[in-house]
Design a protein around this motif. Structure first.
Motif, PDB file in Angstrom:
ATOM      1  N   HIS A 110       0.803  -1.225   0.000  1.00 17.31           N
ATOM      2  CA  HIS A 110       0.000   0.000   0.000  1.00 17.31           C
ATOM      3  C   HIS A 110       0.830   1.267   0.000  1.00 17.31           C
ATOM      4  O   HIS A 110       0.296   2.376  -0.045  1.00 17.31           O
ATOM      5  CB  HIS A 110      -0.914   0.006   1.221  1.00 17.31           C
ATOM      6  N   GLY A 111       2.155   1.131   0.084  1.00 21.12           N
ATOM      7  CA  GLY A 111       3.019   2.298   0.007  1.00 21.12           C
ATOM      8  C   GLY A 111       3.534   2.825   1.325  1.00 21.12           C
ATOM      9  O   GLY A 111       4.373   3.736   1.346  1.00 21.12           O
ATOM     10  N   LEU A 170      -2.728  -3.727   5.989  1.00 20.84           N
ATOM     11  CA  LEU A 170      -3.673  -2.856   6.675  1.00 20.84           C
ATOM     12  C   LEU A 170      -5.079  -3.397   6.423  1.00 20.84           C
ATOM     13  O   LEU A 170      -5.397  -3.833   5.310  1.00 20.84           O
ATOM     14  CB  LEU A 170      -3.563  -1.419   6.161  1.00 20.84           C
ATOM     15  N   ILE A 171      -5.897  -3.370   7.447  1.00 16.84           N
ATOM     16  CA  ILE A 171      -7.261  -3.886   7.354  1.00 16.84           C
ATOM     17  C   ILE A 171      -8.203  -2.729   7.041  1.00 16.84           C
ATOM     18  O   ILE A 171      -8.147  -1.676   7.680  1.00 16.84           O
ATOM     19  CB  ILE A 171      -7.659  -4.581   8.664  1.00 16.84           C
ATOM     20  N   ILE A 172      -9.063  -2.924   6.059  1.00 14.70           N
ATOM     21  CA  ILE A 172     -10.040  -1.916   5.631  1.00 14.70           C
ATOM     22  C   ILE A 172     -11.433  -2.476   5.863  1.00 14.70           C
ATOM     23  O   ILE A 172     -11.697  -3.640   5.550  1.00 14.70           O
ATOM     24  CB  ILE A 172      -9.890  -1.582   4.133  1.00 14.70           C
ATOM     25  N   ILE A 178     -15.246   4.625   5.611  1.00 16.40           N
ATOM     26  CA  ILE A 178     -14.399   3.446   5.739  1.00 16.40           C
ATOM     27  C   ILE A 178     -13.510   3.606   6.971  1.00 16.40           C
ATOM     28  O   ILE A 178     -13.397   4.691   7.537  1.00 16.40           O
ATOM     29  CB  ILE A 178     -13.507   3.178   4.499  1.00 16.40           C
ATOM     30  N   THR A 179     -12.889   2.508   7.365  1.00 18.06           N
ATOM     31  CA  THR A 179     -11.967   2.475   8.494  1.00 18.06           C
ATOM     32  C   THR A 179     -10.670   1.824   8.036  1.00 18.06           C
ATOM     33  O   THR A 179     -10.692   0.832   7.310  1.00 18.06           O
ATOM     34  CB  THR A 179     -12.574   1.667   9.655  1.00 18.06           C
ATOM     35  N   VAL A 180      -9.544   2.401   8.454  1.00 12.39           N
ATOM     36  CA  VAL A 180      -8.223   1.826   8.193  1.00 12.39           C
ATOM     37  C   VAL A 180      -7.644   1.377   9.528  1.00 12.39           C
ATOM     38  O   VAL A 180      -7.564   2.171  10.475  1.00 12.39           O
ATOM     39  CB  VAL A 180      -7.290   2.850   7.521  1.00 12.39           C
ATOM     40  N   LEU A 181      -7.264   0.108   9.615  1.00 14.67           N
ATOM     41  CA  LEU A 181      -6.821  -0.485  10.875  1.00 14.67           C
ATOM     42  C   LEU A 181      -5.420  -1.068  10.754  1.00 14.67           C
ATOM     43  O   LEU A 181      -5.133  -1.859   9.858  1.00 14.67           O
ATOM     44  CB  LEU A 181      -7.798  -1.588  11.294  1.00 14.67           C
ATOM     45  N   LEU A 182      -4.573  -0.659  11.688  1.00 18.82           N
ATOM     46  CA  LEU A 182      -3.227  -1.213  11.847  1.00 18.82           C
ATOM     47  C   LEU A 182      -3.174  -1.888  13.205  1.00 18.82           C
ATOM     48  O   LEU A 182      -3.583  -1.299  14.217  1.00 18.82           O
ATOM     49  CB  LEU A 182      -2.185  -0.088  11.774  1.00 18.82           C
TER      50      LEU A 182
END
Length: 366
Positions: free
Chosen positions: A99-100, A273-275, A244-248
């Motif tokens: 994802h960069g 990363l979980i989306i 949306i949610t971005v989870l680390l």
């Protein structure tokens, strides 16, 4: 007739919650105190506990993992769009890799949030409050006074947009990493939203134009060791309210997603990363994308579970202050399945109760 009734309980739940809250110690403080049983207000009702016990924790498949390294490739992008669209429609959850964001940044962010939670009580206590919506807030269970049973987690919350706090307000132990992570998470969210927009047949930049990533809240959760993990939850089953949610997260397990009536473990892939899709996106996509129930089990391990969640929502409501399915996604053969709703209705629905599942969606179905 012999008296067989048990003596009336002297437990004062309201008082117990208030004393816990005013101690500002959080569940990590309880865990570190050496308790062997959890306070009664953390114990969940029999139906919830039964569901935990009956969960096989097996997977009817696995949460999709999508490599987005080729998003700028004419040859690869259509396939990535398809994968993201299919995952958003069927799972509501997926993981992205390549994802960069450099791996050291992921590690530094996790370590910084863990460092905040592992500070002495007096260092964290000065951030402990219950004034949600802006600035910085440390608390255990943001819905502590609204929920039927508390859950075993503490949280550092930072409202990063549209009006970020003065940097000095953010705890020094994680200040640099929190500010940096907000930028990285937004970059990933914008990439994913382009793919989601294209998956609906819309222009790639439409979600950005609608300000779908401008309202942002960063939440650093800590799930410390729980002495009775079978009696409570890390976070109760719920759907996220926003876009949306971005989870680390670190590698300590616990996150589960409801898929085809089964609870499925989400095993984070290295560097991923979980989306997940929120209720708002399910509504504006006219039901094409799905927000799904998810929960976190209480942590019975000695190592704390750390997760950094960034929630994304819009800042620019329509001129009428109402939102509903996007007009571009409503057709004679697929009419709107949700009515419009106002910003105040959206906020009131979230802040009037504990975490729950799709209550706004259920309320505005046509």
């Amino acid at each position: 007739m012999a008296a067989t009734d048990a003596a009336p309980s002297t437990y004062d739940r309201t008082k117990a919650i208030k004393e816990f809250d005013e101690s500002k110690m959080g569940v990590k403080g309880l865990s570190e105190s050496g308790i062997t049983s959890i306070p009664e207000f953390f114990i969940h009702p029999p139906q919830t506990l039964s569901d935990l016990r009956s969960s096989s924790r097996s997977s009817p498949g696995a949460v999709p993992v999508i490599d987005i390294s080729g998003i700028n490739s004419i040859a690869d992008r259509p396939n990535i769009v398809r994968q993201v669209r299919d995952a958003a429609k069927s799972w509501g959850f997926f993981q992205v890799v390549n994802h960069g964001v450099p791996a050291p940044v992921l590690d530094d962010t996790i370590n910084a949030i863990r460092g905040f939670h592992e500070q002495p009580h007096e260092n964290k206590a000065k951030y402990y409050k219950r004034q949600e919506g802006q600035g910085v807030m440390f608390a255990s269970n943001n819905d502590l006074y609204r929920t039927e049973a508390a859950s075993w987690h503490d949280s550092l919350q930072v409202w990063m947009g549209p009006q970020p706090p003065v940097s000095e307000e953010i705890p020094e132990v994680c200040r640099r990493e929190v500010i940096a992570w907000d930028g990285h998470a937004k970059d990933v969210a914008d990439k994913v939203m382009e793919l989601l927009s294209e998956g609906l047949g819309l222009e790639p930049g439409m979600f950005r134009e609608l300000t779908f990533s401008d309202a942002r809240t960063l939440v650093g959760h800590c799930y410390p060791h729980c002495p009775q993990p079978d009696l409570t939850l890390g976070i109760t089953s719920h759907t996220d309210p926003g876009i949306i949610t971005v989870l680390l997260t670190n590698r300590v397990p616990g996150l589960q997603v409801k898929h085809e009536d089964d609870w499925t473990d989400v095993d984070p892939v290295p560097g991923g990363l979980i989306i997940n899709i929120g209720d708002f996106l399910q509504i504006v996509s006219n039901g094409e994308y799905k927000s799904v129930q998810h929960r976190v089990l209480a942590n019975g391990m000695k190592e704390p579970r750390i997760s950094i969640v960034e929630f994304f929502n819009l800042t620019k409501w329509k001129d009428s202050d109402q939102y509903g399915p996007l007009p571009e996604l409503v057709f004679p053969d697929r009419p709107a399945i949700y009515r419009d709703f106002t910003k105040q209705e959206f906020l009131d629905n979230f802040y009037s109760k504990g975490l729950d599942n799709k209550s706004l969606i259920d309320r505005i179905k046509v």
